[in-house]
Design a protein around this motif. Structure first.
Motif, PDB file in Angstrom:
ATOM      1  N   ALA A  55       0.839  -1.206   0.000  1.00 16.51           N
ATOM      2  CA  ALA A  55       0.000   0.000   0.000  1.00 16.51           C
ATOM      3  C   ALA A  55       0.876   1.258   0.000  1.00 16.51           C
ATOM      4  CB  ALA A  55      -0.935  -0.015   1.199  1.00 16.51           C
ATOM      5  N   GLY A  59       0.835   0.092  -4.586  1.00 13.70           N
ATOM      6  CA  GLY A  59       0.567  -1.115  -5.370  1.00 13.70           C
ATOM      7  C   GLY A  59       1.656  -1.460  -6.361  1.00 13.70           C
ATOM      8  N   GLY A  89      -2.550  -7.856  -1.464  1.00 17.15           N
ATOM      9  CA  GLY A  89      -2.820  -6.746  -2.375  1.00 17.15           C
ATOM     10  C   GLY A  89      -1.851  -6.631  -3.532  1.00 17.15           C
ATOM     11  N   PRO A 169      -1.261   6.060  -4.913  1.00 16.49           N
ATOM     12  CA  PRO A 169      -1.535   4.891  -5.751  1.00 16.49           C
ATOM     13  C   PRO A 169      -1.135   5.124  -7.200  1.00 16.49           C
ATOM     14  CG  PRO A 169      -3.460   5.459  -4.433  1.00 16.49           C
ATOM     15  CD  PRO A 169      -2.453   6.573  -4.250  1.00 16.49           C
TER      16      PRO A 169
END
Length: 175
Positions: A55, A59, A89, A169
């Protein structure tokens, strides 16, 4: 322009089967049956720490592993069997394999890896001019140009090495 931070993670003895003492091999994964390999556990702490790191890198993370075809099949099956992608993730397509440890340098360069976690000093030597943040995972000591990370609890501190403001992100840029 500064590169977006990107994380590379070794599989054997980092995500799975480790950390082990130098010279030890993960005999169940490498030499056991396919079923034994699938049933073998992840490295302690990986499910608690790696999701936060991924995170923090927005990503942008890849598993980069050296192995042959047989272990590659086991690795991919193990990742699926343990719902690894969903649990941490990591995008399913973010797994790379090579036949020689030094070839991890090529993957790091192509992917723009800025931070790499690996248990092998020879990998860190190969990526030294490519990856600015290098983490030697496990009990072994290394030279001053690589940071020792003994286990996943210590690996949580890697997020502190991400330049400020670079943890957003990954999103496609409109032209």
């Amino acid at each position: 322009m500064e590169k977006e931070p990107r994380l590379g993670i070794d599989f054997g003895r980092v995500i799975h089967g480790g950390p082990l003492a130098p010279g030890d091999a993960d005999t169940v994964f490498l030499g056991g049956s396919f079923e034994e390999a699938l049933a073998s556990p992840a490295t302690e702490g990986v499910y608690e720490v790696l999701p936060g790191l991924i995170a923090a890198f927005g990503g942008r993370a890849w598993i980069i592993s050296k192995c042959g075809d047989r272990i590659q099949r086991r690795t991919l099956a193990w990742l699926d069997h343990h719902d690894f992608y969903g649990r941490i993730g990591l995008p399913r397509g973010n797994v790379r394999f090579c036949r020689k440890r030094a070839d991890k340098a090529w993957h790091c360069e192509e992917l723009g890896i800025t931070h790499m976690i690996d248990d092998r000093l020879d990998v860190h030597r190969a990526i030294r001019g490519i990856v600015p943040y290098r983490y030697l995972f496990g009990p072994q000591e290394g030279p001053g140009w690589v940071r020792r990370i003994g286990d996943w609890a210590e690996a949580a501190s890697i997020s502190e090495d991400i330049p400020a403001g670079r943890t957003r992100p990954a999103t496609p840029r409109s032209r």
